[in-house]
Design a protein around this motif. Sequence first.
Motif, PDB file in Angstrom:
ATOM      1  N   TYR A  41     -12.556  -2.970   2.336  1.00  0.00           N
ATOM      2  CA  TYR A  41     -11.323  -3.125   2.559  1.00  0.00           C
ATOM      3  C   TYR A  41     -10.722  -1.530   2.687  1.00  0.00           C
ATOM      4  N   GLU A  42     -11.209  -0.963   1.641  1.00  0.00           N
ATOM      5  CA  GLU A  42     -10.778   0.648   1.715  1.00  0.00           C
ATOM      6  C   GLU A  42     -11.587   1.582   2.327  1.00  0.00           C
ATOM      7  N   GLU A  43     -12.884   1.196   2.686  1.00  0.00           N
ATOM      8  CA  GLU A  43     -14.090   2.236   3.441  1.00  0.00           C
ATOM      9  C   GLU A  43     -14.241   1.925   4.575  1.00  0.00           C
ATOM     10  N   LEU A  44     -14.282   0.541   5.194  1.00  0.00           N
ATOM     11  CA  LEU A  44     -14.636   0.144   6.286  1.00  0.00           C
ATOM     12  C   LEU A  44     -13.737   0.465   7.303  1.00  0.00           C
ATOM     13  N   LYS A  45     -14.035   1.228   8.343  1.00  0.00           N
ATOM     14  CA  LYS A  45     -13.107   1.558   9.399  1.00  0.00           C
ATOM     15  C   LYS A  45     -13.782   1.359  10.741  1.00  0.00           C
ATOM     16  N   GLY A  62      -3.278  -2.335   1.007  1.00  0.00           N
ATOM     17  CA  GLY A  62      -4.177  -2.730   2.094  1.00  0.00           C
ATOM     18  C   GLY A  62      -3.358  -2.227   3.408  1.00  0.00           C
ATOM     19  N   LEU A  63      -2.154  -2.620   3.686  1.00  0.00           N
ATOM     20  CA  LEU A  63      -1.413  -2.369   4.683  1.00  0.00           C
ATOM     21  C   LEU A  63      -1.094  -0.826   4.739  1.00  0.00           C
ATOM     22  N   GLU A  64      -0.888  -0.264   3.640  1.00  0.00           N
ATOM     23  CA  GLU A  64      -0.919   1.298   3.663  1.00  0.00           C
ATOM     24  C   GLU A  64      -1.897   2.152   4.330  1.00  0.00           C
ATOM     25  N   ILE A  65      -3.209   1.359   4.460  1.00  0.00           N
ATOM     26  CA  ILE A  65      -4.301   1.905   4.847  1.00  0.00           C
ATOM     27  C   ILE A  65      -5.022   1.467   5.966  1.00  0.00           C
ATOM     28  N   GLY A  66      -4.148   0.476   6.469  1.00  0.00           N
ATOM     29  CA  GLY A  66      -4.622  -0.204   7.933  1.00  0.00           C
ATOM     30  C   GLY A  66      -4.973  -1.441   7.845  1.00  0.00           C
ATOM     31  N   LYS A  84       7.726 -11.378   2.447  1.00  0.00           N
ATOM     32  CA  LYS A  84       8.795 -10.278   2.348  1.00  0.00           C
ATOM     33  C   LYS A  84       8.148  -8.753   2.194  1.00  0.00           C
ATOM     34  N   VAL A  85       6.879  -8.713   1.252  1.00  0.00           N
ATOM     35  CA  VAL A  85       6.509  -7.580   1.235  1.00  0.00           C
ATOM     36  C   VAL A  85       6.046  -6.976   2.771  1.00  0.00           C
ATOM     37  N   PHE A  86       5.305  -8.017   3.153  1.00  0.00           N
ATOM     38  CA  PHE A  86       4.691  -7.601   4.675  1.00  0.00           C
ATOM     39  C   PHE A  86       5.953  -7.308   5.985  1.00  0.00           C
ATOM     40  N   ASP A  87       6.959  -7.963   5.820  1.00  0.00           N
ATOM     41  CA  ASP A  87       8.056  -7.653   6.738  1.00  0.00           C
ATOM     42  C   ASP A  87       8.543  -6.197   6.424  1.00  0.00           C
ATOM     43  N   ASP A  88       8.985  -6.095   5.022  1.00  0.00           N
ATOM     44  CA  ASP A  88       9.451  -4.856   4.765  1.00  0.00           C
ATOM     45  C   ASP A  88       8.610  -3.661   4.936  1.00  0.00           C
ATOM     46  N   PHE A  89       7.293  -3.834   4.838  1.00  0.00           N
ATOM     47  CA  PHE A  89       6.240  -2.509   5.247  1.00  0.00           C
ATOM     48  C   PHE A  89       6.365  -2.495   6.701  1.00  0.00           C
ATOM     49  N   GLU A  90       6.347  -3.460   7.578  1.00  0.00           N
ATOM     50  CA  GLU A  90       6.501  -3.323   9.030  1.00  0.00           C
ATOM     51  C   GLU A  90       7.721  -2.796   9.481  1.00  0.00           C
TER      52      GLU A  90
END
Length: 223
Positions: A41-45, A62-66, A84-90
């Motif tokens: 999840y951190e390296e595959l782009k 994960g959200l912070e890196i895409g 809540k975490v997802f919505d606040d990030f978005e």
Amino acid sequence: IILYNFEKLSGYKFSIDAVNRLVKMYPKNVIGCKDSSYNLYEELKLPNFLMFPGSETKLLKGLEIGCSGIISAITNCTHSLARKVFDDFENKLPQTMNEKLILVRKTFDEYNLISSIHSFMSINDKRCNNLLPPLVQLSEKQHKELLIKLNQLNFTPEKDIAAWKFMLIARTLSKIYKEDGIILVDFRGQKYICGNPDKDKPITVKFLKKNLNWKILLDPELE
């Protein structure tokens, strides 16, 4: 197809090269991956490729890196926090629930994951007591420990804790009473049959104070 990268379950761990090759061979079919081995999840782009870590502890990172979110069995219990975490990030809002979400997930991780999920959810839905072997529910001791720890994190709703407390008291008393029994009534009026109370004139004990059941559970000799 969403690939499931979970070496502990399958005995195989996808490499970045293997995923790249699969996507190149089947670009319209292989569209994402749930990464529970956490080596991707951190390296595959890859463009237009969905990546989902398998734990709430990796959601915000994960959200912070895409990444696109998470796929986790524990979100059956933590969905409100995770959303809540997802919505606040978005919405680019301050994160107020991520630390709690991580602590709750780590608490579940202290026990067998499937057993802890089913034991937790069985408080409100008795169907969750049904497990296929070799899976089993947590022991009463583990169940108690789990709920106390979650309650300390202010995670478990009070109504669930109250129901569980009385259920545990009733179960304990049912083991004590062999030929007779009593009826417990909690502060909300919910009845719990312990043993085999007299059908005509049963002994009934009613709890008038909301917190008394918890005190009795921890200290049965409380006067």
